[in-house]
Design a protein around this motif. Structure first.
Motif, PDB file in Angstrom:
ATOM      1  N   LYS A   4      85.415  51.281  57.382  1.00 30.78           N
ATOM      2  CA  LYS A   4      86.838  51.634  57.403  1.00 30.78           C
ATOM      3  C   LYS A   4      87.082  52.929  56.631  1.00 30.78           C
ATOM      4  O   LYS A   4      87.868  53.752  57.040  1.00 30.78           O
ATOM      5  N   ARG A   5      86.397  53.041  55.502  1.00 33.02           N
ATOM      6  CA  ARG A   5      86.637  54.160  54.604  1.00 33.02           C
ATOM      7  C   ARG A   5      85.394  55.049  54.577  1.00 33.02           C
ATOM      8  O   ARG A   5      84.289  54.570  54.288  1.00 33.02           O
ATOM      9  N   VAL A   6      85.604  56.325  54.867  1.00 35.48           N
ATOM     10  CA  VAL A   6      84.467  57.251  54.991  1.00 35.48           C
ATOM     11  C   VAL A   6      84.617  58.375  53.968  1.00 35.48           C
ATOM     12  O   VAL A   6      85.662  59.030  53.906  1.00 35.48           O
ATOM     13  N   GLY A   7      83.584  58.589  53.186  1.00 33.67           N
ATOM     14  CA  GLY A   7      83.581  59.706  52.243  1.00 33.67           C
ATOM     15  C   GLY A   7      82.831  60.875  52.857  1.00 33.67           C
ATOM     16  O   GLY A   7      81.787  60.685  53.484  1.00 33.67           O
ATOM     17  N   ILE A   8      83.382  62.074  52.707  1.00 33.40           N
ATOM     18  CA  ILE A   8      82.702  63.259  53.236  1.00 33.40           C
ATOM     19  C   ILE A   8      82.547  64.262  52.097  1.00 33.40           C
ATOM     20  O   ILE A   8      83.524  64.612  51.427  1.00 33.40           O
ATOM     21  N   ILE A   9      81.313  64.675  51.876  1.00 30.07           N
ATOM     22  CA  ILE A   9      81.027  65.565  50.747  1.00 30.07           C
ATOM     23  C   ILE A   9      80.612  66.927  51.278  1.00 30.07           C
ATOM     24  O   ILE A   9      79.694  67.022  52.103  1.00 30.07           O
ATOM     25  N   GLY A  10      81.298  67.970  50.791  1.00 27.41           N
ATOM     26  CA  GLY A  10      80.994  69.338  51.227  1.00 27.41           C
ATOM     27  C   GLY A  10      82.163  69.887  52.016  1.00 27.41           C
ATOM     28  O   GLY A  10      82.648  69.254  52.956  1.00 27.41           O
ATOM     29  N   SER A  11      82.588  71.067  51.610  1.00 23.12           N
ATOM     30  CA  SER A  11      83.813  71.617  52.203  1.00 23.12           C
ATOM     31  C   SER A  11      83.507  72.791  53.115  1.00 23.12           C
ATOM     32  O   SER A  11      84.369  73.612  53.385  1.00 23.12           O
ATOM     33  N   GLY A  12      82.257  72.882  53.567  1.00 23.42           N
ATOM     34  CA  GLY A  12      81.898  74.001  54.432  1.00 23.42           C
ATOM     35  C   GLY A  12      82.284  73.750  55.879  1.00 23.42           C
ATOM     36  O   GLY A  12      83.128  72.903  56.187  1.00 23.42           O
ATOM     37  N   ILE A  13      81.629  74.488  56.763  1.00 24.53           N
ATOM     38  CA  ILE A  13      81.933  74.431  58.190  1.00 24.53           C
ATOM     39  C   ILE A  13      81.858  72.981  58.681  1.00 24.53           C
ATOM     40  O   ILE A  13      82.751  72.468  59.346  1.00 24.53           O
ATOM     41  N   MET A  14      80.754  72.318  58.331  1.00 22.50           N
ATOM     42  CA  MET A  14      80.502  70.999  58.910  1.00 22.50           C
ATOM     43  C   MET A  14      81.306  69.900  58.234  1.00 22.50           C
ATOM     44  O   MET A  14      81.827  69.008  58.902  1.00 22.50           O
ATOM     45  N   GLY A  15      81.414  69.952  56.899  1.00 18.11           N
ATOM     46  CA  GLY A  15      82.205  68.929  56.207  1.00 18.11           C
ATOM     47  C   GLY A  15      83.626  68.906  56.757  1.00 18.11           C
ATOM     48  O   GLY A  15      84.186  67.828  57.054  1.00 18.11           O
ATOM     49  N   SER A  16      84.211  70.090  56.954  1.00 19.68           N
ATOM     50  CA  SER A  16      85.589  70.168  57.458  1.00 19.68           C
ATOM     51  C   SER A  16      85.681  69.593  58.870  1.00 19.68           C
ATOM     52  O   SER A  16      86.619  68.855  59.196  1.00 19.68           O
ATOM     53  N   GLY A  17      84.692  69.942  59.697  1.00 21.73           N
ATOM     54  CA  GLY A  17      84.724  69.458  61.088  1.00 21.73           C
ATOM     55  C   GLY A  17      84.552  67.956  61.175  1.00 21.73           C
ATOM     56  O   GLY A  17      85.263  67.274  61.926  1.00 21.73           O
ATOM     57  N   ILE A  18      83.624  67.419  60.383  1.00 18.57           N
ATOM     58  CA  ILE A  18      83.374  65.965  60.419  1.00 18.57           C
ATOM     59  C   ILE A  18      84.606  65.226  59.885  1.00 18.57           C
ATOM     60  O   ILE A  18      84.980  64.160  60.398  1.00 18.57           O
ATOM     61  N   ALA A  19      85.241  65.809  58.870  1.00 17.83           N
ATOM     62  CA  ALA A  19      86.455  65.189  58.317  1.00 17.83           C
ATOM     63  C   ALA A  19      87.526  65.067  59.399  1.00 17.83           C
ATOM     64  O   ALA A  19      88.179  64.018  59.542  1.00 17.83           O
ATOM     65  N   GLU A  20      87.691  66.115  60.186  1.00 19.52           N
ATOM     66  CA  GLU A  20      88.698  66.079  61.261  1.00 19.52           C
ATOM     67  C   GLU A  20      88.352  64.989  62.275  1.00 19.52           C
ATOM     68  O   GLU A  20      89.212  64.217  62.703  1.00 19.52           O
ATOM     69  N   VAL A  21      87.074  64.921  62.636  1.00 21.40           N
ATOM     70  CA  VAL A  21      86.635  63.939  63.633  1.00 21.40           C
ATOM     71  C   VAL A  21      86.913  62.513  63.135  1.00 21.40           C
ATOM     72  O   VAL A  21      87.489  61.685  63.843  1.00 21.40           O
ATOM     73  N   ALA A  22      86.510  62.239  61.874  1.00 19.63           N
ATOM     74  CA  ALA A  22      86.628  60.873  61.348  1.00 19.63           C
ATOM     75  C   ALA A  22      88.103  60.487  61.159  1.00 19.63           C
ATOM     76  O   ALA A  22      88.512  59.374  61.511  1.00 19.63           O
ATOM     77  N   ALA A  23      88.895  61.419  60.630  1.00 26.90           N
ATOM     78  CA  ALA A  23      90.307  61.091  60.373  1.00 26.90           C
ATOM     79  C   ALA A  23      91.057  60.872  61.696  1.00 26.90           C
ATOM     80  O   ALA A  23      91.857  59.940  61.827  1.00 26.90           O
ATOM     81  N   LYS A  24      90.776  61.711  62.687  1.00 26.98           N
ATOM     82  CA  LYS A  24      91.446  61.538  63.989  1.00 26.98           C
ATOM     83  C   LYS A  24      91.037  60.236  64.659  1.00 26.98           C
ATOM     84  O   LYS A  24      91.776  59.693  65.492  1.00 26.98           O
ATOM     85  N   SER A  25      89.841  59.751  64.307  1.00 33.75           N
ATOM     86  CA  SER A  25      89.348  58.524  64.939  1.00 33.75           C
ATOM     87  C   SER A  25      89.832  57.271  64.219  1.00 33.75           C
ATOM     88  O   SER A  25      89.395  56.164  64.532  1.00 33.75           O
ATOM     89  N   GLY A  26      90.716  57.445  63.223  1.00 39.88           N
ATOM     90  CA  GLY A  26      91.358  56.278  62.611  1.00 39.88           C
ATOM     91  C   GLY A  26      90.751  55.835  61.293  1.00 39.88           C
ATOM     92  O   GLY A  26      91.180  54.826  60.726  1.00 39.88           O
ATOM     93  N   TYR A  27      89.761  56.562  60.799  1.00 38.96           N
ATOM     94  CA  TYR A  27      89.144  56.176  59.518  1.00 38.96           C
ATOM     95  C   TYR A  27      89.941  56.744  58.346  1.00 38.96           C
ATOM     96  O   TYR A  27      90.516  57.818  58.455  1.00 38.96           O
ATOM     97  N   GLU A  28      89.930  55.985  57.241  1.00 41.86           N
ATOM     98  CA  GLU A  28      90.428  56.539  55.976  1.00 41.86           C
ATOM     99  C   GLU A  28      89.352  57.499  55.504  1.00 41.86           C
ATOM    100  O   GLU A  28      88.172  57.120  55.473  1.00 41.86           O
ATOM    101  N   VAL A  29      89.745  58.697  55.134  1.00 41.00           N
ATOM    102  CA  VAL A  29      88.743  59.711  54.787  1.00 41.00           C
ATOM    103  C   VAL A  29      88.997  60.238  53.375  1.00 41.00           C
ATOM    104  O   VAL A  29      90.109  60.623  53.037  1.00 41.00           O
ATOM    105  N   VAL A  30      87.947  60.217  52.565  1.00 44.16           N
ATOM    106  CA  VAL A  30      88.015  60.819  51.232  1.00 44.16           C
ATOM    107  C   VAL A  30      87.145  62.072  51.261  1.00 44.16           C
ATOM    108  O   VAL A  30      85.933  61.991  51.474  1.00 44.16           O
TER     109      VAL A  30
END
Ligand code: CAA
Ligand code: NAD
Length: 284
Positions: A4-30
């Protein structure tokens, strides 16, 4: 366990992209970056990206608001303690990643899955830094993560089958098409893609054709969406050299030995799109 809750570490190209994917897919994202200001900037960039999608009529305003409502940003690694899945997407450097896995092992709850978005590095090396190596797995997204369908699920020799199955289901729930691959440098895609990209640079160094003509040739001749130089700039030349070094270390195949120009461009800070200059100039 249900993620349910996904942590994403790293604010570069990929961290930002994965964060968008996970949050749009309904996960709580930290989102965790070493500096709070950078973590906050990631949320601002996410909002901008979602706003663009609303303007294009691809996203409802209510979906944008709900997505943003699921995202929090921090510089404190301890805020990831309740995450079910943590995906690290920091610099492609094994020493730095191993140190992070040691920290995550102490901070994250016992049943959390610890994943790496590494492009090439051995998953088992990160796994063995923890007391739960069976819960460590590669979850390799492609750039740009919101647009690319593939996720490579990389199983080390100690990754649990059920863990691989859970992250595969996670990737599918994000609308991606996952494949399962063993823990060998470059997995499937980079092991095939990077000799091609590297040889394009060597071709340029040998004066066979101009950069623009090589890009034009590979787009027009193979229907690739981008030529090799535009793609290297998208990936980042520092990351590309790290990928080639890891492939060369593992296989000793000269096709993986970075073209001399690549390392010199990295030294000069010409990293591609992210620095404003790589093979092409993005400053204007
Ligand atoms: N981030 C997020 N979205 C992006 C983006 C980016 N950097 N660049 C483009 N997009 C989006 C645009 O917003 C647009 O979205 P909509 O269709 O929803 O409006 C869509 O992509 C198409 O954009 P454009 O029309 O501007 O450009 P395009 O049609 O040329 O597509 C592209 C852009 C998707 C990047 C395409 O050129 C492409 O697929 N290039 C190849 C990418 C690739 O090979 N990636 C793999 C790299 S290797 C890797 O990732 C592994 C590794 O470990 C290094
Ligand atoms: P990037 O250069 O855009 O971002 C790197 C991030 O790592 C930044 O947030 C930076 O602050 C952080 N960082 C740098 N040094 C650090 C340190 N010592 N400790 C902690 N954090 C540190 O890189 P990226 O392209 O987002 O790549 C991140 C990961 O994703 C890498 O493992 C890379 O191989 C992988 N990857 C990259 C691509 C790509 O096309 N760029 C595609 C798939 C996977």
């Amino acid at each position: 366990m249900t993620i349910k809750r996904v942590g994403i570490i790293g604010s570069g190209i990929m961290g930002s992209g994965i964060a968008e994917v996970a949050a749009k897919s309904g996960y709580e994202v930290v989102l965790r970056s070493r500096q709070q200001a950078t973590a906050d900037a990631m949320v601002a960039a996410l909002e901008k990206s979602l706003n663009k999608q609303v303007e294009k009529g691809k996203l409802e305003e209510s979906e944008r608001d709900a997505t943003l409502g699921r995202v929090s940003a921090t510089s404190d690694l301890h805020k990831l303690k309740d995450c079910d899945l943590v995906i690290e997407s920091i610099v492609e450097d094994l020493v730095v990643k191993k140190e992070l896995f040691r920290e995550l092992n102490h901070i994250c709850k016992d049943d959390a899955i610890l994943a790496t978005n590494t492009s090439t590095l051995p998953i088992v090396e990160m796994a063995m830094e923890t007391h739960r190596p069976e819960q460590v797995v590669g979850v390799h997204f492609f750039n740009p993560a919101p647009m690319m369908a593939l996720v490579e699920i990389v199983k080390s020799i100690v990754t649990g089958d059920e863990v691989a199955a859970e992250v595969k289901a996670f990737a599918e729930s994000c609308g991606k098409s996952p494949v399962i691959v063993e823990d060998r440098a470059g997995f499937i895609v980079n092991a095939l893609l990077f000799p091609y990209l590297n040889n394009a640079v060597k071709m340029l160094e040998n004066g066979i054709a101009s950069m623009e003509d090589i890009d034009t040739a590979m787009k027009g001749g193979c229907n690739f969406p981008m030529g090799p130089f535009a793609l290297l700039d998208l990936v980042g030349l520092d990351t590309s050299v790290a990928i080639l070094d890891a492939l060369y270390d593992e296989f000793r195949d000269p096709n993986f030995s970075p073209a001399p120009a690549l390392r010199r461009m990295v030294t000069a800070g010409h990293l591609g799109r992210k620095s404003g200059k790589g093979f092409y100039d993005y400053s204007r």
